[in-house]
Design an enzyme around this catalytic site. Structure first.
Site, PDB file in Angstrom:
ATOM      1  N   GLY A   1       0.841  -1.187   0.000  1.00  0.00           N
ATOM      2  CA  GLY A   1       0.000   0.000   0.000  1.00  0.00           C
ATOM      3  C   GLY A   1       0.875   1.236   0.000  1.00  0.00           C
ATOM      4  O   GLY A   1       2.021   1.191   0.458  1.00  0.00           O
TER       5      GLY A   1
ATOM      6  N   GLN B   1       3.196   9.954   0.837  1.00  0.00           N
ATOM      7  CA  GLN B   1       4.451   9.227   1.041  1.00  0.00           C
ATOM      8  C   GLN B   1       5.427   9.451  -0.109  1.00  0.00           C
ATOM      9  O   GLN B   1       6.614   9.131   0.009  1.00  0.00           O
ATOM     10  CB  GLN B   1       4.190   7.723   1.180  1.00  0.00           C
ATOM     11  CG  GLN B   1       3.520   7.343   2.486  1.00  0.00           C
ATOM     12  CD  GLN B   1       3.413   5.832   2.594  1.00  0.00           C
ATOM     13  OE1 GLN B   1       2.461   5.245   2.112  1.00  0.00           O
ATOM     14  NE2 GLN B   1       4.407   5.190   3.206  1.00  0.00           N
TER      15      GLN B   1
ATOM     16  N   CYS C   1       5.890  -0.115   7.074  1.00  0.00           N
ATOM     17  CA  CYS C   1       5.536   1.089   6.319  1.00  0.00           C
ATOM     18  C   CYS C   1       6.745   1.503   5.496  1.00  0.00           C
ATOM     19  O   CYS C   1       7.865   1.543   6.017  1.00  0.00           O
ATOM     20  CB  CYS C   1       5.171   2.203   7.302  1.00  0.00           C
ATOM     21  SG  CYS C   1       4.770   3.763   6.516  1.00  0.00           S
ATOM     22  N   LEU C   2       6.535   1.826   4.225  1.00  0.00           N
ATOM     23  CA  LEU C   2       7.673   2.208   3.381  1.00  0.00           C
ATOM     24  C   LEU C   2       8.335   3.500   3.850  1.00  0.00           C
ATOM     25  O   LEU C   2       9.508   3.727   3.558  1.00  0.00           O
ATOM     26  CB  LEU C   2       7.232   2.327   1.916  1.00  0.00           C
ATOM     27  CG  LEU C   2       6.740   1.029   1.254  1.00  0.00           C
ATOM     28  CD1 LEU C   2       6.391   1.282  -0.206  1.00  0.00           C
ATOM     29  CD2 LEU C   2       7.768  -0.090   1.367  1.00  0.00           C
TER      30      LEU C   2
ATOM     31  N   HIS D   1      -4.408   1.730   7.409  1.00  0.00           N
ATOM     32  CA  HIS D   1      -3.042   2.261   7.513  1.00  0.00           C
ATOM     33  C   HIS D   1      -2.844   3.410   6.517  1.00  0.00           C
ATOM     34  O   HIS D   1      -2.303   4.471   6.869  1.00  0.00           O
ATOM     35  CB  HIS D   1      -2.060   1.110   7.248  1.00  0.00           C
ATOM     36  CG  HIS D   1      -0.614   1.501   7.246  1.00  0.00           C
ATOM     37  ND1 HIS D   1       0.302   1.006   8.149  1.00  0.00           N
ATOM     38  CD2 HIS D   1       0.098   2.337   6.429  1.00  0.00           C
ATOM     39  CE1 HIS D   1       1.491   1.521   7.886  1.00  0.00           C
ATOM     40  NE2 HIS D   1       1.406   2.338   6.847  1.00  0.00           N
ATOM     41  N   GLU D   2      -3.309   3.200   5.272  1.00  0.00           N
ATOM     42  CA  GLU D   2      -3.092   4.220   4.237  1.00  0.00           C
ATOM     43  C   GLU D   2      -3.949   5.468   4.468  1.00  0.00           C
ATOM     44  O   GLU D   2      -3.489   6.594   4.254  1.00  0.00           O
ATOM     45  CB  GLU D   2      -3.346   3.640   2.839  1.00  0.00           C
ATOM     46  CG  GLU D   2      -2.459   2.457   2.455  1.00  0.00           C
ATOM     47  CD  GLU D   2      -0.978   2.692   2.674  1.00  0.00           C
ATOM     48  OE1 GLU D   2      -0.513   3.837   2.560  1.00  0.00           O
ATOM     49  OE2 GLU D   2      -0.270   1.715   2.982  1.00  0.00           O
TER      50      GLU D   2
ATOM     51  N   HIS E   1      -2.404   7.705   6.857  1.00  0.00           N
ATOM     52  CA  HIS E   1      -1.391   8.574   6.237  1.00  0.00           C
ATOM     53  C   HIS E   1      -2.026   9.856   5.704  1.00  0.00           C
ATOM     54  O   HIS E   1      -1.501  10.952   5.900  1.00  0.00           O
ATOM     55  CB  HIS E   1      -0.714   7.872   5.043  1.00  0.00           C
ATOM     56  CG  HIS E   1       0.442   7.002   5.423  1.00  0.00           C
ATOM     57  ND1 HIS E   1       1.524   7.465   6.146  1.00  0.00           N
ATOM     58  CD2 HIS E   1       0.705   5.696   5.165  1.00  0.00           C
ATOM     59  CE1 HIS E   1       2.397   6.473   6.320  1.00  0.00           C
ATOM     60  NE2 HIS E   1       1.921   5.390   5.738  1.00  0.00           N
TER      61      HIS E   1
END
Ligand code: ZN
Length: 190
Positions: free
Chosen positions: A46, A51, A99-100, A141-142, A145
């Protein structure tokens, strides 16, 4: 297509609430394609637009891209414009997240197991979906963000305390991912 650098979780763009998208144009289409390239290259499942430094309400998801839940059938890759969670289940489950923007950091987080989410697709068509399991997890999660929330902020206090040094190293650029990363001061991690 292009790989975009991923912004470190301590960069201010990740603490700012994103703006709603009013129209889908060539710029958004290209952003979505580049985000998919970037996510697959980084082996994520994701990615939110902020991000990659773009403060807009857009997320992409492909749960088949990771090695989680291999046996299960995965939904197709999705781009969600202006997604909003309309309801959460009372039941919560714990799951190991990554998480990236927080390289090489994995911790267990409690979240509702099921959600109802409303979003637009790339044709500006509205959808309402009921989802559970891994997909519900990634969407939450996204969307966090998009609202400036990072998953380590949801850790239990003890886990957060234990993670302090790891997070400090991530902040200082001492943890290098296998993809390009922009640090909190805007410089490219070398
Ligand atoms: Zn993330």
């Amino acid at each position: 297509m292009a790989f975009l650098p991923v912004y470190n979780c301590y960069h201010p763009v990740l603490k700012k609430k994103t703006e709603k998208i009013k129209e889908i144009n060539g710029e958004i289409d290209k952003l979505v394609r580049d985000m998919f390239e970037t996510m697959y290259n980084a082996e994520g499942i994701g990615l939110a637009a902020n991000q990659v430094g773009i403060s807009k309400s857009l997320i992409i998801i492909d749960t088949s891209a990771g090695n989680i839940d291999e046996q299960k059938k995965h939904p197709p890759p999705m781009a969600m414009i202006n997604p909003v969670i309309e309801s959460f289940s009372d039941e919560e489950i714990e799951f190991n997240e990554g998480c990236l923007s927080i390289p090489k950091f994995y911790e267990k987080v409690w979240r509702p197991s099921q959600i109802q989410v409303k979003y637009w697709d790339l044709d500006m068509k509205e959808h309402v979906l009921e989802v559970d399991n891994l997909l519900a997890r990634v969407i939450q999660h996204e969307i966090d963000h998009l609202n400036g929330i990072l998953f380590f902020e949801k850790l239990t206090p003890i886990r957060r305390t234990l993670a302090r040094n790891k997070l400090k190293n991530i902040k200082n650029g001492k943890v290098k991912p296998d993809y390009k990363m922009i640090l909190s001061d805007g410089s490219l991690l070398k």
